[in-house]
Design an enzyme around this catalytic site. Structure first.
Site, PDB file in Angstrom:
ATOM      1  N   GLU A 110      12.966 -29.508  63.368  1.00 41.31           N
ATOM      2  CA  GLU A 110      12.322 -30.812  63.582  1.00 41.31           C
ATOM      3  C   GLU A 110      11.561 -31.180  62.318  1.00 41.31           C
ATOM      4  O   GLU A 110      11.005 -30.307  61.645  1.00 41.31           O
ATOM      5  CB  GLU A 110      11.302 -30.756  64.732  1.00 41.31           C
ATOM      6  CG  GLU A 110      11.905 -30.827  66.106  1.00 41.31           C
ATOM      7  CD  GLU A 110      12.318 -29.459  66.619  1.00 41.31           C
ATOM      8  OE1 GLU A 110      11.776 -28.463  66.110  1.00 41.31           O
ATOM      9  OE2 GLU A 110      13.178 -29.384  67.511  1.00 41.31           O
ATOM     10  N   TYR A 122      16.122 -31.281  53.493  1.00 47.47           N
ATOM     11  CA  TYR A 122      17.060 -30.835  54.527  1.00 47.47           C
ATOM     12  C   TYR A 122      18.403 -31.572  54.443  1.00 47.47           C
ATOM     13  O   TYR A 122      19.454 -30.946  54.531  1.00 47.47           O
ATOM     14  CB  TYR A 122      16.438 -31.012  55.915  1.00 47.47           C
ATOM     15  CG  TYR A 122      15.183 -30.191  56.106  1.00 47.47           C
ATOM     16  CD1 TYR A 122      15.166 -28.840  55.786  1.00 47.47           C
ATOM     17  CD2 TYR A 122      14.010 -30.755  56.601  1.00 47.47           C
ATOM     18  CE1 TYR A 122      14.020 -28.078  55.941  1.00 47.47           C
ATOM     19  CE2 TYR A 122      12.860 -30.002  56.768  1.00 47.47           C
ATOM     20  CZ  TYR A 122      12.868 -28.670  56.432  1.00 47.47           C
ATOM     21  OH  TYR A 122      11.735 -27.908  56.580  1.00 47.47           O
TER      22      TYR A 122
HETATM   23  C1  LIG Z   1       8.815 -30.052  51.753  1.00 48.43           C
HETATM   24  C2  LIG Z   1       8.624 -28.838  50.846  1.00 48.43           C
HETATM   25  C3  LIG Z   1       8.981 -27.580  51.638  1.00 48.43           C
HETATM   26  C4  LIG Z   1       9.550 -28.959  49.636  1.00 48.43           C
HETATM   27  O1  LIG Z   1       9.371 -27.829  48.792  1.00 48.43           O
HETATM   28  P1  LIG Z   1       9.183 -28.008  47.206  1.00 48.43           P
HETATM   29  O2  LIG Z   1       9.196 -26.678  46.586  1.00 48.43           O
HETATM   30  O3  LIG Z   1       8.010 -28.879  46.959  1.00 48.43           O
HETATM   31  O4  LIG Z   1      10.514 -28.834  46.865  1.00 48.43           O
HETATM   32  P2  LIG Z   1      11.578 -28.533  45.718  1.00 48.43           P
HETATM   33  O5  LIG Z   1      10.867 -28.510  44.407  1.00 48.43           O
HETATM   34  O6  LIG Z   1      12.425 -27.371  46.083  1.00 48.43           O
HETATM   35  O7  LIG Z   1      12.406 -29.864  45.785  1.00 48.43           O
HETATM   36  C5  LIG Z   1      13.299 -30.108  46.858  1.00 48.43           C
HETATM   37  C6  LIG Z   1      13.679 -31.557  46.848  1.00 48.43           C
HETATM   38  O8  LIG Z   1      12.611 -32.318  47.441  1.00 48.43           O
HETATM   39  C7  LIG Z   1      12.198 -33.340  46.525  1.00 48.43           C
HETATM   40  N1  LIG Z   1      10.748 -33.475  46.640  1.00 48.43           N
HETATM   41  C8  LIG Z   1       9.835 -32.495  46.449  1.00 48.43           C
HETATM   42  N2  LIG Z   1       8.603 -33.002  46.653  1.00 48.43           N
HETATM   43  C9  LIG Z   1       8.771 -34.301  46.977  1.00 48.43           C
HETATM   44  C10 LIG Z   1       7.888 -35.351  47.315  1.00 48.43           C
HETATM   45  N3  LIG Z   1       6.556 -35.162  47.377  1.00 48.43           N
HETATM   46  N4  LIG Z   1       8.411 -36.549  47.611  1.00 48.43           N
HETATM   47  C11 LIG Z   1       9.743 -36.753  47.587  1.00 48.43           C
HETATM   48  N5  LIG Z   1      10.645 -35.795  47.274  1.00 48.43           N
HETATM   49  C12 LIG Z   1      10.155 -34.588  46.974  1.00 48.43           C
HETATM   50  C13 LIG Z   1      12.597 -32.868  45.162  1.00 48.43           C
HETATM   51  O9  LIG Z   1      12.806 -33.981  44.296  1.00 48.43           O
HETATM   52  C14 LIG Z   1      13.872 -32.106  45.440  1.00 48.43           C
HETATM   53  O10 LIG Z   1      14.967 -32.967  45.508  1.00 48.43           O
HETATM   54  P3  LIG Z   1      16.080 -32.991  44.319  1.00 48.43           P
HETATM   55  O11 LIG Z   1      16.456 -31.544  44.091  1.00 48.43           O
HETATM   56  O12 LIG Z   1      17.167 -33.816  44.906  1.00 48.43           O
HETATM   57  O13 LIG Z   1      15.359 -33.596  43.175  1.00 48.43           O
HETATM   58  C15 LIG Z   1       7.170 -28.718  50.313  1.00 48.43           C
HETATM   59  O14 LIG Z   1       6.857 -29.879  49.593  1.00 48.43           O
HETATM   60  C16 LIG Z   1       6.130 -28.499  51.410  1.00 48.43           C
HETATM   61  O15 LIG Z   1       5.845 -27.363  51.767  1.00 48.43           O
HETATM   62  N6  LIG Z   1       5.561 -29.590  51.904  1.00 48.43           N
HETATM   63  C17 LIG Z   1       4.541 -29.509  52.931  1.00 48.43           C
HETATM   64  C18 LIG Z   1       5.042 -28.831  54.172  1.00 48.43           C
HETATM   65  C19 LIG Z   1       6.284 -29.474  54.726  1.00 48.43           C
HETATM   66  O16 LIG Z   1       6.407 -30.687  54.782  1.00 48.43           O
HETATM   67  N7  LIG Z   1       7.203 -28.609  55.164  1.00 48.43           N
HETATM   68  C20 LIG Z   1       8.410 -29.049  55.824  1.00 48.43           C
HETATM   69  C21 LIG Z   1       8.052 -29.358  57.214  1.00 48.43           C
HETATM   70  S1  LIG Z   1       9.460 -29.725  58.185  1.00 48.43           S
END
Ligand SMILES: CC(C)(COP(=O)(O)OP(=O)(O)OC[C@H]1O[C@@H](n2cnc3c(N)ncnc32)[C@H](O)[C@@H]1OP(=O)(O)O)[C@@H](O)C(=O)NCCC(=O)NCCS
Length: 153
Positions: A110, A122
């Site tokens: 989710e 995702y």
């Molecule tokens: C969502 C999350 C897991 C992504 O992990 P991350 O290490 O920051 O992301 P990555 O560096 O691996 O990037 C993954 C993709 O997301 C994109 N991305 C990362 N942060 C972003 C942001 N703030 N806004 C939009 N896109 C974003 C990146 O551009 C990348 O896409 P691309 O490879 O096509 O350019 C992390 O930001 C997080 O923990 N967020 C808070 C908790 C959360 O939302 N967890 C998921 C709940 S379902």
């Protein structure tokens, strides 16, 4: 000029001794964080619980429930200072591998409609929306729906 080398991130099983650090990160990230008891119950229930370290620093963690050929990704989080460096993408890839090795055929999760970064992560791994759970998440004003995503493995 000297180069500062970052240690390779390590994907490791989570243990109860890691929970205080995990809960610290969880509280930094989420307005409605999981509690230590939520993580401890996941470990004690035998869920597949993982973390990512860079040197001694905890930079991410995830909880995956696997049973009967189905998987449910319950938590995937990267610490604020480590976000946007590919750790989320690598962690999700590792979890998909773990699920496949355990004979999982379909993986569900989710995500909040307001979480654009999560949805992008995702869907770019092949997850597709299969439904909506109305009022699934607590929110500042009432409740927020959840998008239900699935990935055929
Ligand atoms: C969502 C999350 C897991 C992504 O992990 P991350 O290490 O920051 O992301 P990555 O560096 O691996 O990037 C993954 C993709 O997301 C994109 N991305 C990362 N942060 C972003 C942001 N703030 N806004 C939009 N896109 C974003 C990146 O551009 C990348 O896409 P691309 O490879 O096509 O350019 C992390 O930001 C997080 O923990 N967020 C808070 C908790 C959360 O939302 N967890 C998921 C709940 S379902």
């Amino acid at each position: 000029m000297s180069a500062v080398l970052k240690p390779e991130p390590r994907f490791e099983p989570m243990g109860e001794e890691d929970l205080p650090a995990i809960v610290g990160v969880e509280q930094e990230i989420y307005e409605f964080p999981w509690t230590l008891v939520n993580f401890r119950d996941s470990l004690r229930s035998g869920y597949s619980c993982w973390l990512v370290r860079e040197g001694s620093a905890l930079i991410g963690y995830a909880v995956l429930m696997l049973a009967g050929g189905e998987g449910h990704l319950l938590n995937l989080s990267i610490a604020p200072q480590a976000q946007g460096r590919g750790h989320g993408r690598r962690l999700l890839g590792s979890l998909i591998e773990v699920a496949r090795e355990r004979g999982t055929r379909i993986l569900f999760l989710e995500v909040r409609p307001s979480n654009g970064a999560g949805q992008h992560l995702y869907t770019s791994h092949g997850f597709a929306q299969i439904g909506v759970r109305r009022g699934y998440y607590p929110a500042r004003h009432g409740r927020e729906d959840a998008l239900v995503l699935a990935l055929d493995l």
